[in-house]
Design an enzyme around this catalytic site. Structure first.
Site, short mmCIF file in Angstrom:
data_model
loop_
_atom_site.label_atom_id
_atom_site.label_comp_id
_atom_site.label_asym_id
_atom_site.label_seq_id
_atom_site.Cartn_x
_atom_site.Cartn_y
_atom_site.Cartn_z
N SER A 83 -21.39 15.01 12.99
CA SER A 83 -22.08 14.97 14.27
C SER A 83 -22.86 13.67 14.42
O SER A 83 -22.31 12.60 14.28
CB SER A 83 -22.97 16.21 14.41
OG SER A 83 -23.37 16.41 15.75
N ASP A 122 -17.71 19.84 17.15
CA ASP A 122 -18.72 19.40 16.18
C ASP A 122 -18.44 19.89 14.76
O ASP A 122 -18.20 21.08 14.53
CB ASP A 122 -20.09 19.92 16.63
CG ASP A 122 -21.23 19.21 15.94
OD1 ASP A 122 -21.41 19.41 14.73
OD2 ASP A 122 -21.95 18.45 16.61
#
Length: 278
Positions: free
Chosen positions: A48, A164
């Site tokens: 991320s 993510d």
């Protein structure tokens, strides 16, 4: 190929940078201190926002570049980056974010161009599998790794639909082990969810307003990944956890505070890092 890995006889140091939305800006402070203290980094794995900071570091750039950019962010600029999409797989298309990233990373940088080996973590939303991206376009890898479910639209990559990486590996220590690291510094920016509430009660502070949709989505994600992140840290030689529970994960405009906490946490860990590496 420019990637340089430590030769035999020298410990291969890996840096794991975890996910955490705005809290991940603390990574900037951590990396800045590691660079200034001369701590060698032979490989990096990022999830991320850790993927973004890791990519800058892997290019061999001084972290001061991204620090200045992060500290220039305010609420108005944040809103300008939100190119709202028809809510099919996410609220934000991400094209404006990528345009901003190009000014930092470059538009056509590949993993083979990097000075330090880099691996980015994403999640296959259809299978729930971890996907490690270490070839092709660095920007595409970052875009996949930062695709917070419900906020950013999913990314199609090699016929897989990615979101993510924090869903499966919020602090990618295991990826560094697969890369061959034998000394791992891990940075976790996902605090105990209950810590913020306990701190508020001790300080007799009350929330004055309800959380917005972004806070709800982010908090929902991190409630589920805190224990996974904590477990990942057990595999690291050094675990750095900046004290940032008191700041919301959507508060990108508070970059200066995040970076400062990252610096403080890293400085506190430097003696142990140098001792173990000596």
């Amino acid at each position: 190929m420019k990637n340089r890995v430590a030769k035999s006889g020298k410990r291969k140091v890996g840096l794991a940078l975890g996910g955490g939305a705005a809290r991940g800006l603390a990574h900037i402070g951590v990396v800045d201190v590691l660079q200034k203290e001369g701590i060698p980094i032979d490989m990096i794995a990022g999830t991320s926002i850790g993927a973004l900071v890791g990519a800058v570091c892997a290019q061999g750039k001084d972290c001061g570049v991204v620090k200045d950019l992060a500290q220039s962010i305010n609420l108005t600029k944040m809103m300008s980056l939100a190119d709202l999409a028809i809510p099919k797989t996410g609220l934000i298309g991400g094209k404006r974010v990528i345009k901003l990233l190009k000014t930092v990373i470059g538009s056509d940088v590949t993993f083979e161009d990097l000075e330090i080996p880099l691996a980015l973590v994403a999640t296959d939303i259809m299978t729930g599998e971890e996907v490690v991206i270490n070839q092709g376009s660095v920007l595409e890898g970052i875009r996949a790794s930062i695709s917070l479910p419900g906020i950013f639209t999913v990314v199609k990559w090699n016929n897989r639909y990615l979101v993510d990486g924090g869903l499966v590996n919020p602090v990618p220590v295991s990826v560094l082990k697969q890369m061959g690291a034998d000394f791992i510094i891990a940075v976790n920016v996902i605090p105990d969810i209950g810590e913020r509430t306990r701190n508020m009660r001790r300080g007799k502070k009350q929330r004055s307003k309800a959380p917005n949709i972004f806070n709800v989505l982010l908090q929902s994600l991190y409630i589920g990944t805190y224990h996974l992140a904590k477990s990942s840290l057990e595999g690291a030689d050094i675990a750095i956890s900046p004290q940032i529970a008191h700041i919301n994960p959507a508060d990108f405009h508070r970059a200066k505070e995040f970076i400062l906490q990252g610096e403080l946490a890293a400085k506190a860990s430097i003696p142990e890092i140098k001792s173990k590496l000596s």
